[in-house]
Design an enzyme around this catalytic site. Structure first.
Site, PDB file in Angstrom:
ATOM      1  N   ASN A 390       0.632  -1.397   0.017  1.00 27.47           N
ATOM      2  CA  ASN A 390       0.111  -0.077  -0.014  1.00 27.47           C
ATOM      3  C   ASN A 390       0.847   1.227  -0.062  1.00 27.47           C
ATOM      4  O   ASN A 390       0.994   2.024  -0.898  1.00 27.47           O
ATOM      5  CB  ASN A 390      -0.841   0.072   1.326  1.00 27.47           C
ATOM      6  CG  ASN A 390      -2.102   1.040   1.135  1.00 27.47           C
ATOM      7  OD1 ASN A 390      -1.655   2.087   0.258  1.00 27.47           O
ATOM      8  ND2 ASN A 390      -3.170   0.828   1.878  1.00 27.47           N
ATOM      9  N   ASP A 391       1.707   1.529   1.106  1.00 28.75           N
ATOM     10  CA  ASP A 391       2.397   2.780   1.137  1.00 28.75           C
ATOM     11  C   ASP A 391       3.463   2.940   0.199  1.00 28.75           C
ATOM     12  O   ASP A 391       3.469   3.852  -0.520  1.00 28.75           O
ATOM     13  CB  ASP A 391       3.180   2.602   2.479  1.00 28.75           C
ATOM     14  CG  ASP A 391       2.067   2.891   3.808  1.00 28.75           C
ATOM     15  OD1 ASP A 391       1.028   3.554   3.380  1.00 28.75           O
ATOM     16  OD2 ASP A 391       2.253   2.706   4.839  1.00 28.75           O
TER      17      ASP A 391
END
Lengths: 468, 103
Positions: A390-391
């Site tokens: 995600n990040d």
């Protein structure tokens, strides 16, 4: 053993450790490097027993046996996914060992006569303080990684002031311990104050760091534990301990810097909790409803793709999905798709974590690409399959200035034509920043749920694949 | 040994240690970190010294040396054995993969 021979052996063993570390930083020689380092530590133990004439103290062997048993069980039993917390835990145990050695030296128990009492007491107290900061800091880090403690940074009331006060007290007791104290009562008081305050400092300093910054924090704590060893070595006049401790302290610090550079962060900011505090993100303009993508088109896209990049993240590790990822890649390749893996330097919880997991699934080494090597290729790639990351794929890092991940280099997943995202949910990642990619209305295929199930679905869609 | 020498040794070791790892492929960061963690268990040497030397002291000091020092020995050995053990496990996986890649 004569002093000259002892010094020569210490020099040889220190060089062996250095060679071991440098061998460990190359893929081909890494196994040999690790064995060499282990052998040097073992040789160092034998030399120490001989040099101090303590070979006949039988209890030592009992303690060693207990330690070897616990250590081997941990080393064999731990799952690869639990690596980061194991390293943190082991580091904490090493830290408290340094503190215990420091306490005993301060009390004058089992200390070789060095003839410089002020220096010895001063370094002994320093070892206690650094060792305990390492211990509680590593325990908090392990707890955070093992999800026993909250992932979000925890800020106490007057956090900054408390840290500063503890720091001043710590410096105070260290300086105070350099003066000769004859009164046992006062030694005990100083010791208890230092134990309490440095334990608190380690806790307070790590609890404020967010989960995303844990790899850097652990690396820093490893460096600190090396320094604690070296300082304890000064208190004990132990040459080998001082030199190896120094080597580990410095190379650990360098590794920390390498990681900071990969994340585009300043160490000071991380330690003061500046980058970790997630602020509410600016709401990005809501796009219209996600276009419902039918199964047929998904399957068609997957089958017709010429090039594919797989982006693994911590979610893959959590779901233990690395073997399915390998299967997916095999399926795609059987269909004539060219498959590559893009590894973000800090994907997972530790740098290189993904490489270890993919290696477990026998993914060919040549297919793994580091971020700089592959980032320009996303534009011309047909499909990108994200598994639990995600990040590291969040485009907000490029332009959302007020978020903690701003400025961190990310994988240009959004440049690819079609992106399949197999994430557990749509919640923000470890850093707590919403991912605008989820809201894009074209070319995004979200498969929510356990990565294993989502991968299974993708693999089914590709079908049996062309027989070779 | 003279404190100045010890501090000098520390500084020299630090500088050399700092120079030794320049270009580490990120593939190896985790194993290197875990190997470094195992090396930090070098405090075992200090633990051995305090346990060994406290053995010939008066009863109270001997007891403290054996209990606290013993814990230090156990802890640091766990750090060393566990650390090198998992590092070896990780690196072995890279090895296996390299061989299968060639065949």
């Amino acid at each position: 053993m004569s002093n000259t021979i002892y010094i020569v052996i210490c020099v040889i063993l220190s060089i062996a450790v250095l060679v071991g570390i440098s061998l460990m930083s190359k893929v081909k020689t890494a196994v040999a490097g690790n064995l060499l380092s282990a052998l040097s530590v073992f040789a160092g133990m034998v030399v120490t027993l001989l040099h101090y004439n303590i070979v006949s103290v039988w209890s030592i062997y009992l303690y060693i046996l207990i330690g070897v048993l616990i250590g081997s069980v941990l080393a064999v039993r731990v799952k690869m996914i639990q690596m980061p917390q194991l390293v943190a835990l082991l580091n904490g145990i090493g830290g408290i060992a340094a503190a215990l050695v420091g306490i005993l030296s301060l009390l004058g128990i089992g200390v070789p006569d060095g003839g410089y009492p002020a220096f010895e007491r001063f370094t002994a107290m320093l070892a206690v303080v650094v060792g305990l900061v390492t211990f509680t800091g590593s325990m908090v880090a392990a707890g955070k990684l093992h999800k026993l403690l909250p992932q979000k940074p925890v800020i106490l009331k007057n956090h900054e002031a408390l840290l500063k006060i503890s720091l001043v007290i710590m410096i105070g007791v260290i300086l105070f311990s350099a003066f000769p104290i004859d009164n046992t009562f006062w030694i005990a008081v100083v010791l208890i104050v230092s134990i309490v305050v440095s334990s608190f400092f380690g806790y307070a300093f790590t609890i404020r760091v967010g989960g995303a910054d844990m790899p850097i924090t652990i690396s820093l704590l490893i460096s600190l534990s090396g320094v604690a060893g070296a300082i304890a070595g000064m208190a004990l006049n132990d040459l080998l301990l001082v030199s190896v401790g120094g080597i580990v302290g410095a190379s650990g610090l360098l590794l920390t810097q390498i990681m900071c550079r990969a994340m585009n962060r300043k160490l000071v900011d991380i330690l003061t909790g500046k980058t970790s505090v997630a602020k509410p993100t600016t709401e990005l303009p809501e796009t219209e409803e996600k276009a419902e993508v039918t199964q047929e088109t998904d399957a068609e896209i997957l089958k017709s793709a010429k090039t594919a990049i797989i982006v693994p993240g911590y979610g893959m590790a959590l779901a233990q999905a690395q073997l399915l990822v390998r299967q997916l890649a095999d399926k795609l390749e059987a269909n004539g798709t060219n498959v590559k893996y893009a590894i973000h330097p800090v994907a997972g919880r530790m740098p290189g974590h993904m490489n270890v997991l993919l290696a477990e699934a026998d993914v060919p080494y040549e297919q793994l690409y580091e971020m700089e090597a592959i980032n320009d290729q996303f534009v011309e790639t047909d499909i990108v399959i994200v598994i639990g990351a995600n990040d590291v794929i969040n485009p907000a890092a490029r332009d959302a200035k007020d978020t903690p991940i701003y400025g961190m280099p990310v994988l240009n997943v959004d440049h690819a034509r079609e992106v399949f995202i197999c994430n557990y949910d749509l919640n923000p990642g470890y850093a707590g920043v919403d991912n605008p990619l989820y809201k894009r209305n074209h070319g995004i295929h979200l498969l929510i749920g356990d990565a294993k199930d989502s991968l299974g679905r993708i693999i089914d869609q590709i079908g049996p694949g062309n027989p070779m | 040994m003279n404190p100045v020498i010890l501090v000098l040794v520390f500084i020299v070791a630090s500088v050399v240690g700092y120079l030794i790892i320049r270009n580490v492929p990120s593939l190896l960061h985790t194993p290197l970190m875990s190997g470094m963690n195992a090396l930090a268990g070098i405090i075992i040497l200090g633990a051995l010294v305090v346990v060994g030397l406290s053995d010939s002291e008066a009863t109270g000091a001997r007891l403290a040396g054996q209990v606290l020092g013993g814990l230090a020995v156990i802890g640091s050995i766990v750090n060393v054995v566990g650390g090198f053990g998992v590092t070896h496990r990780m690196l072995k996986m890279f090895d296996k993969k390299k061989k299968s890649g060639k065949s």
